[in-house]
Write a protein that holds these residues in place. Sequence first.
Motif, PDB file in Angstrom:
ATOM      1  N   VAL A 163       9.255   2.631  11.513  1.00 31.69           N
ATOM      2  CA  VAL A 163       8.069   3.314  10.988  1.00 31.69           C
ATOM      3  C   VAL A 163       6.854   2.507  11.440  1.00 31.69           C
ATOM      4  O   VAL A 163       6.897   1.286  11.481  1.00 31.69           O
ATOM      5  N   ALA A 164       5.773   3.195  11.799  1.00 26.44           N
ATOM      6  CA  ALA A 164       4.608   2.541  12.383  1.00 26.44           C
ATOM      7  C   ALA A 164       3.650   2.023  11.325  1.00 26.44           C
ATOM      8  O   ALA A 164       3.390   2.702  10.332  1.00 26.44           O
ATOM      9  N   GLY A 165       3.145   0.806  11.534  1.00 27.10           N
ATOM     10  CA  GLY A 165       2.016   0.326  10.757  1.00 27.10           C
ATOM     11  C   GLY A 165       2.310  -0.492   9.525  1.00 27.10           C
ATOM     12  O   GLY A 165       1.399  -1.063   8.923  1.00 27.10           O
ATOM     13  N   VAL A 166       3.578  -0.555   9.112  1.00 27.01           N
ATOM     14  CA  VAL A 166       3.914  -1.299   7.898  1.00 27.01           C
ATOM     15  C   VAL A 166       3.901  -2.804   8.192  1.00 27.01           C
ATOM     16  O   VAL A 166       4.469  -3.247   9.173  1.00 27.01           O
ATOM     17  N   GLY A 167       3.250  -3.561   7.324  1.00 33.32           N
ATOM     18  CA  GLY A 167       3.173  -5.003   7.485  1.00 33.32           C
ATOM     19  C   GLY A 167       3.671  -5.724   6.242  1.00 33.32           C
ATOM     20  O   GLY A 167       4.133  -5.093   5.282  1.00 33.32           O
ATOM     21  N   ASN A 168       3.564  -7.033   6.275  1.00 30.06           N
ATOM     22  CA  ASN A 168       4.131  -7.858   5.212  1.00 30.06           C
ATOM     23  C   ASN A 168       3.501  -7.602   3.845  1.00 30.06           C
ATOM     24  O   ASN A 168       4.177  -7.699   2.822  1.00 30.06           O
ATOM     25  N   ILE A 169       2.227  -7.290   3.823  1.00 25.83           N
ATOM     26  CA  ILE A 169       1.575  -7.021   2.537  1.00 25.83           C
ATOM     27  C   ILE A 169       2.076  -5.701   1.963  1.00 25.83           C
ATOM     28  O   ILE A 169       2.439  -5.612   0.784  1.00 25.83           O
ATOM     29  N   ALA A 170       2.112  -4.690   2.804  1.00 26.06           N
ATOM     30  CA  ALA A 170       2.570  -3.364   2.345  1.00 26.06           C
ATOM     31  C   ALA A 170       3.968  -3.457   1.754  1.00 26.06           C
ATOM     32  O   ALA A 170       4.280  -2.777   0.766  1.00 26.06           O
ATOM     33  N   ILE A 171       4.808  -4.299   2.341  1.00 24.95           N
ATOM     34  CA  ILE A 171       6.168  -4.461   1.828  1.00 24.95           C
ATOM     35  C   ILE A 171       6.133  -4.905   0.364  1.00 24.95           C
ATOM     36  O   ILE A 171       6.752  -4.298  -0.508  1.00 24.95           O
ATOM     37  N   SER A 172       5.396  -5.982   0.087  1.00 22.83           N
ATOM     38  CA  SER A 172       5.344  -6.476  -1.284  1.00 22.83           C
ATOM     39  C   SER A 172       4.800  -5.420  -2.232  1.00 22.83           C
ATOM     40  O   SER A 172       5.330  -5.199  -3.321  1.00 22.83           O
ATOM     41  N   GLU A 173       3.735  -4.782  -1.812  1.00 21.49           N
ATOM     42  CA  GLU A 173       3.062  -3.830  -2.691  1.00 21.49           C
ATOM     43  C   GLU A 173       3.909  -2.591  -2.962  1.00 21.49           C
ATOM     44  O   GLU A 173       3.995  -2.123  -4.099  1.00 21.49           O
ATOM     45  N   VAL A 174       4.536  -2.053  -1.918  1.00 22.58           N
ATOM     46  CA  VAL A 174       5.324  -0.830  -2.092  1.00 22.58           C
ATOM     47  C   VAL A 174       6.623  -1.123  -2.854  1.00 22.58           C
ATOM     48  O   VAL A 174       7.045  -0.335  -3.701  1.00 22.58           O
ATOM     49  N   PHE A 175       7.234  -2.273  -2.569  1.00 18.43           N
ATOM     50  CA  PHE A 175       8.443  -2.641  -3.315  1.00 18.43           C
ATOM     51  C   PHE A 175       8.116  -2.782  -4.801  1.00 18.43           C
ATOM     52  O   PHE A 175       8.894  -2.400  -5.663  1.00 18.43           O
ATOM     53  N   TRP A 176       6.958  -3.326  -5.094  1.00 14.84           N
ATOM     54  CA  TRP A 176       6.546  -3.458  -6.497  1.00 14.84           C
ATOM     55  C   TRP A 176       6.373  -2.068  -7.133  1.00 14.84           C
ATOM     56  O   TRP A 176       6.856  -1.806  -8.232  1.00 14.84           O
TER      57      TRP A 176
END
Length: 264
Positions: A163-176
Amino acid sequence: MPELAEVEVVRRNLERWWEGRGASQVLVLDEKLLVDTTAPAMEEALLRPLEKADRRGKYLLCRLEGGQVVVFHFRMTGKIVCGDEAEPKYGRLSWFVDGSGWLVFKDQRRLGKARLLSAEEFETYEPLERMGPEPDDLSVDHLRQNCSDRRLLKTALLDQSVVAGVGNIAISEVFWRLELAPDVKCGQLSDEDWENLVRELPIYFEEIIKLSTSDEIKYVEEAGSSNIFQIYGRSGEECSRCGGRIEKMKVGGRTSYFCGGCQR
DNA sequence: TAGTCTGTTAGACA
DNA sequence: CTGTCTAACAGACT
């Protein structure tokens, strides 16, 4: 570097600052950012009017009249700003657009890249060819096909071909948001989890784009910036949902923030 | 001083 | 073949 949201904010700014006009002056301040091109070629290209500013994943695509495309990648600290100064601190490439001012590619760590492609080269530019769908064009089927059971979900989502554009910050935020453990494996997700993920990703980016909109992107921890995120960079603080303690751990080689209380 | 960082890639390893 | 880890890129900051 900026993730999808920050690149999108720059793209929208460029529409205002640059579209329909060419630069009257161009300065390559640091040749290191140029890939497969020369300073004179880049300087000449930027004199042409910008037809359209596009974005694909974390890549910024500046289509110039005549068919050439300047492809920017900001990596960790790159950005484009508009101001009065031709050579501000960390400036690597500057071009003056009448009515707007000096547009400057700034990049503290010098990892960012600017590439000049002909129309033909752009058509087959490999990083874009193999890039996965944008988050708002993602389907559960596509995602599950690219996420084998044994793989860490985090690793899979950081893979730009998934998937395009997902970064390390988005991971933490979306998992939360989805109450997923930071080290959850793809095989551990329920059907409902996959659906929630596909629904939440574009919503997350849309919200962060709104919160990030300004003439100059400020990155977390950068002087004068505030942390707009729920848990990224907030270890030790209280979870706004359950009051639990926010922790961090390395997952897939990079730091994940998570709430020890509500993320199973 | 060693470790840290919103990214990507190549090479080593299991 | 799969997946994960490390280093490298480079600079500033804790």
